[in-house]
Scaffold this active site. Structure first.
Site, short mmCIF file in Angstrom:
data_model
loop_
_atom_site.label_atom_id
_atom_site.label_comp_id
_atom_site.label_asym_id
_atom_site.label_seq_id
_atom_site.Cartn_x
_atom_site.Cartn_y
_atom_site.Cartn_z
CD GLN A 59 -2.19 -9.04 3.91
OE1 GLN A 59 -2.76 -8.34 3.53
NE2 GLN A 59 -0.77 -8.73 4.00
NE ARG A 82 -2.79 1.46 9.57
CZ ARG A 82 -3.32 0.40 8.79
NH1 ARG A 82 -2.51 -0.90 8.68
NH2 ARG A 82 -4.50 1.01 8.08
CG HIS A 122 6.91 -1.56 2.44
ND1 HIS A 122 7.09 -0.58 3.16
CD2 HIS A 122 5.67 -2.76 2.05
CE1 HIS A 122 5.53 -0.96 4.12
NE2 HIS A 122 5.54 -2.36 3.31
CG MET A 159 -1.87 -1.54 1.15
SD MET A 159 -3.47 -0.66 2.01
CE MET A 159 -2.93 -0.15 4.17
N GLY A 160 2.05 0.46 -0.11
CA GLY A 160 3.53 2.22 -0.23
C GLY A 160 3.52 2.90 1.22
CG ASN A 161 4.16 5.09 4.52
OD1 ASN A 161 5.45 6.68 4.72
ND2 ASN A 161 3.91 4.95 5.55
CG LEU A 162 7.65 1.05 -0.85
CD1 LEU A 162 8.14 1.20 -1.59
CD2 LEU A 162 6.50 0.06 -0.16
CG HIS A 163 8.50 0.29 6.47
ND1 HIS A 163 8.53 -1.06 6.53
CD2 HIS A 163 7.37 0.45 6.81
CE1 HIS A 163 7.97 -1.74 6.18
NE2 HIS A 163 7.18 -1.13 6.74
#
Length: 286
Positions: free
Chosen positions: A154, A188, A37, A30-34
């Site tokens: 998940q 988050r 990821h 969902m992006g906002n990569l760290h």
């Protein structure tokens, strides 16, 4: 060279000639990569010739009152990170491209496995995951797909989906990546205040203590197991968290019935700290 596609048809046209002699991997995000990821990307590169990373904040997996509108969208920075990591293709569709009709009338329901743990407090979450992952599998048609073990439930649901829908896709669970102080990396985490960020690693510390107890303590029945769980929940809450759930199950997320055999268990937790809902887990083998 990393190429970004926004349209389904354009991505499929690019991938079509590669299918004859190339192995394709998909890394859904969902992006906002760290760094977590990026570890998925590196694992995908070890198992495939071509790596596709999807970046899509999927509205169908957010419930009422959740953080859909405020979820960080950092496509430019994400593109830079993925380019540096050597990703071949980025798929960054709009909501309209993915869902011509909202909400989508077709549903992919995961059944019983989606109704506990995160499913208790987020009852529609995994239904949304099911439809978006099914669409991504159909769009990309990967040989391999990589998902992080931080989202343990998940991952189990995706494996079930692939089995039940007869997808010829190898699902790889990537190890959970932690900060130096032990906090599981998450997009988050940026919701945490400075003070909360100092407290946050205690969640993993309490899981580690429980894991050691599970390894070293003879447990004869569910009552003894629940006593250890409830004690750990109390300790986590006393540290400033608000526990959503903490469960111990078999690593396939089935209920533990054999307390005398080899322990192949997993501890899974979700806990609020301020505005951040933190997920973590630890596997117990012993």
């Amino acid at each position: 060279m990393t190429i970004t596609f926004n349209a389904i048809q354009d991505l499929q046209q690019a991938l079509h000639p590669l299918r004859t002699d190339k192995k394709i991997a998909l890394v859904p995000t969902m992006g906002n990569l760290h760094d977590g990821h990026i570890s998925l990307v590196k694992l995908a590169q070890e198992h495939a010739d071509v790596v596709v990373v999807s970046i899509f904040v999927n509205p169908t997996q957010f419930g009422v009152g959740e953080d859909l509108d405020s979820y960080p969208r950092t496509l430019e920075a994400d593109t830079q990170k993925l380019t540096e990591a050597g990703v071949d293709y980025i798929f960054a569709p709009s909501v309209e491209e993915m869902y011509p009709v909202m909400p989508p009338p077709t549903q992919v329901l995961a059944g019983a496995i989606s109704q506990y743990l995160c499913g208790k407090s987020r009852p529609t979450h995994f239904d949304g995951v099911g439809i978006v992952v099914t669409k991504l599998f159909n769009i990309v048609q990967p040989n391999v797909a990589v998902f992080g073990k931080k989202d343990y439930q998940q991952l189990a649901i995706i494996k079930q989906l692939v089995r039940d829908l007869s997808y010829n896709i190898e699902i790889i669970g990537a190890p959970l990546v932690r900060a130096v102080d032990g906090l599981a990396l998450s997009s988050r985490n940026q919701y945490l205040t400075e003070t909360e960020r100092q407290i946050a690693p205690m969640l993993n510390q309490h899981l580690s203590k429980l894991a050691q107890k599970l390894k070293n303590t003879p447990i004869a029945n569910n009552q003894q197991l629940q006593a250890l769980i409830e004690d750990t929940i109390a300790q986590i809450n006393n540290a400033g968290f608000r526990v959503d759930y903490l469960e111990v199950s078999n690593q396939d997320l089935s209920k533990i019935t054999d307390f005398y055999g080899q322990k192949q268990w997993v501890i899974a937790v979700a806990a609020w700290l301020g505005k951040a809902r933190l997920l973590d887990n630890q596997e117990v083998n012993g």
